[in-house]
Write an enzyme that holds these catalytic residues in place. Structure first.
Site, PDB file in Angstrom:
ATOM      1  N   THR A  40       3.908  -5.186   4.131  1.00 21.85           N
ATOM      2  CA  THR A  40       4.616  -5.399   5.395  1.00 21.85           C
ATOM      3  C   THR A  40       4.520  -6.824   5.934  1.00 21.85           C
ATOM      4  O   THR A  40       5.374  -7.241   6.711  1.00 21.85           O
ATOM      5  CB  THR A  40       4.091  -4.447   6.491  1.00 21.85           C
ATOM      6  N   ASP A  41       3.487  -7.554   5.527  1.00 22.54           N
ATOM      7  CA  ASP A  41       3.254  -8.844   6.188  1.00 22.54           C
ATOM      8  C   ASP A  41       4.444  -9.798   6.096  1.00 22.54           C
ATOM      9  O   ASP A  41       4.757 -10.491   7.059  1.00 22.54           O
ATOM     10  CB  ASP A  41       2.000  -9.519   5.630  1.00 22.54           C
ATOM     11  N   LYS A  57       7.971  -8.671  12.133  1.00 21.97           N
ATOM     12  CA  LYS A  57       6.740  -7.904  12.337  1.00 21.97           C
ATOM     13  C   LYS A  57       6.106  -8.416  13.627  1.00 21.97           C
ATOM     14  O   LYS A  57       5.694  -9.568  13.695  1.00 21.97           O
ATOM     15  CB  LYS A  57       5.780  -8.107  11.160  1.00 21.97           C
ATOM     16  N   THR A  77       0.807  -1.215   0.000  1.00 21.38           N
ATOM     17  CA  THR A  77       0.000   0.000   0.000  1.00 21.38           C
ATOM     18  C   THR A  77       0.836   1.260   0.000  1.00 21.38           C
ATOM     19  O   THR A  77       0.311   2.353  -0.078  1.00 21.38           O
ATOM     20  CB  THR A  77      -0.915   0.040   1.227  1.00 21.38           C
TER      21      THR A  77
END
Lengths: 414, 461
Positions: free
Chosen positions: A158-159, A237, A82
């Site tokens: 980011t995952d 993360k 995103t």
């Protein structure tokens, strides 16, 4: 009538609605009113739809900007996510912008920091990544290096950002420029997005640093004032949604970069050298798994892996499994490594007899402090490139992924 | 003049998109955040003026947060939950009471706001219903839209470089009711506001206190539209509109914009009028279908005005007492049934006016008088064990000591009265009847039936 059409709708109760048709499913028509609000109308209530003349879209001015050729050259490679997406206020659809001039329009600060180029590699959710994508990305990096760039920024969902950072760390042996992976936890279509500071900090870091290697650049805390440069193999993360979700595991961050570009180094890091860059790609056909140990485990859970090329066991505590699966582990004739679901801390399979038993079964990873994700990437990469020397190399520090000594920190999660 | 009203009312449910309670806190903050907001040209090819106006300032924002009323969702660190169901039900009830038609499917929108008052950079807002109306003395006034939106954070300080916001308020549900531009006079604007306020209170679950209801006025005098925000109270609306008309006559007006109502009834420039370009769908929240089953399940309350009217008619009550009874949510029907011997207006006065008098005359907290205390006293009055003129003393006694000592309100017996009068006359045969009654009152501490005493005096003289 199709999405984007301007219409005047008369309902069966004779009330009138005017607006632009939005994409919608099933029996509801979504209409964007002149006020900006969207509202849903049950299609069975519509008496008449009349198409109205649409005002032509105003053309956006062509953006002209001059790059400062004296600044360091940085290429942004986009993989999706995103970070560089923008919303279409008319349809609500999110589209991505990748051309250098579009990036500069979105983040005008960047042109004063670096001489920017920008390219789209793929446009995907990071969950859909596989080894082939790591290989493509690495080859694109090589192309850029040949062009003579001083640093590369990779925008990424980011995952699985930390899988990619570890993968690139291993593929690019003796990398001699900084490669920063940057994501956003809040999409760029909102004013509060963390994307801009993450990108600005990454550019500022590349501009000043002599660091070489792969790292992640994300918010260091919830404020929009400082980012952390996190080692590509020792990062994870750790939160589903916070800006500062990425944390160094079992080490300090390499540096922090504040909103003005000031860099504060937190630990030792790899610097420029004379060695030749080697590209050591993944075998894209490998099947490697991660199994998480839990209570009430069944033997069958391990059977799945019998035709795999490797397996990471995300064990409990210091690196343990239940007694009843040891026999199943023995049956698997594939490389198996241990990592801990504690995330923080080091594997030590000498403390309990079960751990010793696992070592006898050739489960690797004793004394390692790698996250399960880094273990997974490293194991896969070793199977791809160094199958013969796998046991030795897995437990040897190659890219900074293993820290032989853990310094005391009052808060180990810091 | 063309005038439309926008009424914003805070709801007393949990916050609109998270599990925080709607509590506004003003003391020492539990935590601070520093954030920035940015915007760029919208894809429609036009830059939203209101958004740009703020972004040009290139400010940073300090947010003061409180654990009791803020969570990760409030500070834009976690995606929103679904639209609060209770708030939605209230908005639907209000919509129906305002004769409006709920939309078939609700889509939560993001309205770009980059003055920092929303940490996300947008305010979440949803259109709930359209095309309603209310009856006023000047005819029907259209209710164009009813929306449900998030309350913004409260600005505490504003400088060139940064603004400070208290975020305890952020995310409290707000119902926004917008009338058509059909209000023709200042006074009528006030009437409409009062009427909408009454409908809102009829549904209930509203936040109370300063700032919990706010009125914006959209007004144009044969020219561009001006939105005036931040009226302190309804009383000031006519005056501010009048001042604004005069200001426009003098200064002229070029563009639609937003103005702020000041304490001295003047207005000051706030920002350009936001355009529709600043709205886009909130993709984190699924759309909500409004089914007939849901609408049918809503129990619509009787309007306060209707309740007041009913009381007036059914019990022949004075209008003011009836309104107070409804306001205080007193079940008057019960009282009337229990005490048939007492007049309805008298019961209402005991319940409404006497507590006020106790507060002002005796400086006591009459809020401590509850149903139980009132019923105890009314029962005595109903059984003629207590005289009406002793009602207030009796309630004061109850408030002070928790007990009623009826003997204190007992009158002197006829026999004792006659004997005392006889003695007084014997002592001083020249006393006038008035003087005798004066002496009696003094002697018996007021516990004398004046009428009876006069009769006896007349008889004996």
């Amino acid at each position: 009538m199709k999405p984007g059409d301007k219409v005047k709708i008369t309902l069966k109760d004779n009330s009138i609605k005017e607006g632009i048709i939005m994409p919608s499913k099933d029996d509801t028509l979504i209409l964007k009113l002149n006020s900006g609000y969207n509202l849903g109308i049950n299609k069975t209530k519509i008496k008449e739809t009349k198409q109205l003349k649409k005002e032509p879209m105003k053309k956006q001015d062509k953006i002209n900007f001059i790059q400062d050729k004296t600044l360091k050259r940085v290429t942004i490679l986009h993989t999706g996510g995103t970070i560089s997406s923008k919303v279409d206020y008319e349809t609500g659809a999110v589209s991505s912008k990748f051309k250098p001039e579009e990036i500069i329009t979105m983040f005008p600060e960047l042109k004063r920091i670096v001489n920017l180029d920008s390219r789209l590699i793929s446009n995907m959710f990071s969950d859909d990544m596989n080894f082939s994508h790591y290989n493509i990305l690495a080859k694109e990096i090589i192309k850029e290096i040949k062009k003579g760039v001083n640093g590369i920024i990779i925008t990424h969902g980011t995952d699985t950002l930390h899988y990619t950072s570890a993968a690139l760390s291993f593929i690019l042996e003796h990398i001699n420029i900084p490669i920063l992976l940057v994501g956003a936890q809040r999409s760029s279509d909102r004013g509060s997005s963390d994307a801009s500071l993450n990108l600005i900090a990454a550019c500022n870091f590349i501009k000043e640093t002599n660091f070489v290697g792969v790292a992640i650049c994300m918010h260091a805390n919830t404020n929009d004032n400082v980012c952390a440069i996190l080692h590509g193999c020792k990062v994870r993360k750790m939160h589903t949604s916070r800006r500062d979700a990425f944390r160094s595991i079992n080490t300090d961050s390499i540096a922090t970069v504040d909103e003005y570009g000031k860099i504060v180094y937190q630990r030792d890091y790899s610097k420029k050298h004379d060695q030749k860059l080697n590209l050591k790609l993944f075998n894209e056909n490998l099947k490697v798994g991660i199994i998480k140990i839990h209570t009430h485990m069944s033997k069958e859970q391990f059977e799945v892996y019998k035709n795999f090329d490797g397996l990471v066991i995300e064990g409990t505590g210091l690196g343990h499994t239940p007694e009843n699966v040891l026999e199943e582990i023995k049956k698997l004739k594939i490389p198996i490594v241990m990592s801990s679901q504690c995330i923080y801390g080091r594997i030590n399979m000498n403390i309990y007899s079960k751990g010793r038993h696992l070592q006898e079964l050739n489960v690797l990873g004793n004394f390692c402090d790698m996250t399960p994700e880094t273990s997974f990437i490293k194991l896969s990469w070793l199977i791809s490139n160094h199958k013969d020397n796998l046991k030795h190399l897995f437990e040897t520090n190659l890219r900074g992924e293993i820290n032989p000594k853990t310094v005391f920190n009052e808060d180990f999660q810091k | 003049m063309k005038c439309g009203l926008e009424i914003h009312q805070q709801l007393n449910t949990k916050k609109l998109f998270c599990d925080c309670n709607s509590i506004i806190i003003d003391d020492k903050p539990d935590f601070f955040l520093k954030r920035k907001l940015r915007t760029s040209a919208s894809e429609l090819g036009e830059i939203d003026k209101a958004a740009l106006h703020e972004s040009q300032k290139n400010k940073y924002f300090i947010y003061e947060g409180y654990h009791d009323s803020n969570c990760l969702i409030c500070i834009d660190e976690e995606p929103p939950l679904e639209l609060n169901k209770k708030a939605l039900n209230i908005a639907l009830q209000v919509s129906l009471l305002l004769n409006a038609k709920p939309v078939d499917e609700i889509q939560v929108m993001r309205k770009v706001v980059i003055d920092g008052s929303n940490i996300t950079g947008f305010q979440r807002t949803a259109l709930i219903a359209t095309d309603g109306y209310i009856e006023t003395s000047e005819g029907k006034i259209k209710i164009e839209t009813i929306c449900l939106e998030e309350e913004a954070a409260k600005k505490k300080k504003d400088t060139q470089d940064y603004s400070i916001y208290n975020i305890s308020r952020l995310g409290i549900p707000l119902i926004e009711i917008a009338t058509g531009p059909e209000i023709k006079s200042n006074e009528s604007a006030k009437e409409v506001a009062v009427k909408i306020g009454m409908v809102l209170r009829s549904v209930g679950s509203l936040r109370r206190g300063i700032g919990s209801i706010r009125q914006d006025v959209n007004v144009s005098f044969n020219g561009p539209r001006v939105e005036i925000k931040g009226f302190q109270d309804l009383q000031s609306i006519p005056k501010i509109i009048k001042f604004e008309e005069e200001r426009q006559k003098e200064e002229g007006i070029k563009e639609p914009h937003v103005r702020k109502a000041e304490k001295d009834f003047t207005t000051t420039f706030l920002r350009p009028m936001p355009g529709s370009a600043r709205m886009y769908p909130e993709t984190d929240i699924p759309t909500i279908k409004i089914s007939k089953t849901l609408l049918d399940s809503l129990e619509l309350p009787v309007l306060i005005d209707k309740k007041v009217e009913n009381l007036e008619e059914n019990y022949n009550l004075q209008a003011e007492l009836a309104r107070e009874l409804v306001k205080n949510k007193i079940n008057f029907k019960d009282y009337v049934k229990l005490y048939p011997g007492l007049e309805t207006n008298f019961i209402a006065r005991v319940l409404i006016e006497i507590p006020k008098e106790i507060k002002s005359r005796f400086k006591l907290d009459s809020n401590e008088l509850k149903e139980k205390e009132f019923k105890e006293v009314l029962q005595l009055l109903n059984e003629n064990k207590l005289r009406k003129e002793n009602t207030i003393d009796c309630l004061v006694q109850l408030l002070k000591s928790g007990k009623i000592r009826l003997e204190e309100f007992k009158r002197v017996s006829d026999k004792e009265l006659e004997e005392t009068i006889r003695e007084l006359i014997k002592k001083n045969p020249k006393l006038s009847p008035g003087a005798i009654i004066g002496d009696l009152m003094k002697k018996f501490n007021g516990k004398v039936d004046g009428k009876k005493a006069s009769e006896i005096i007349k008889k004996l003289l």
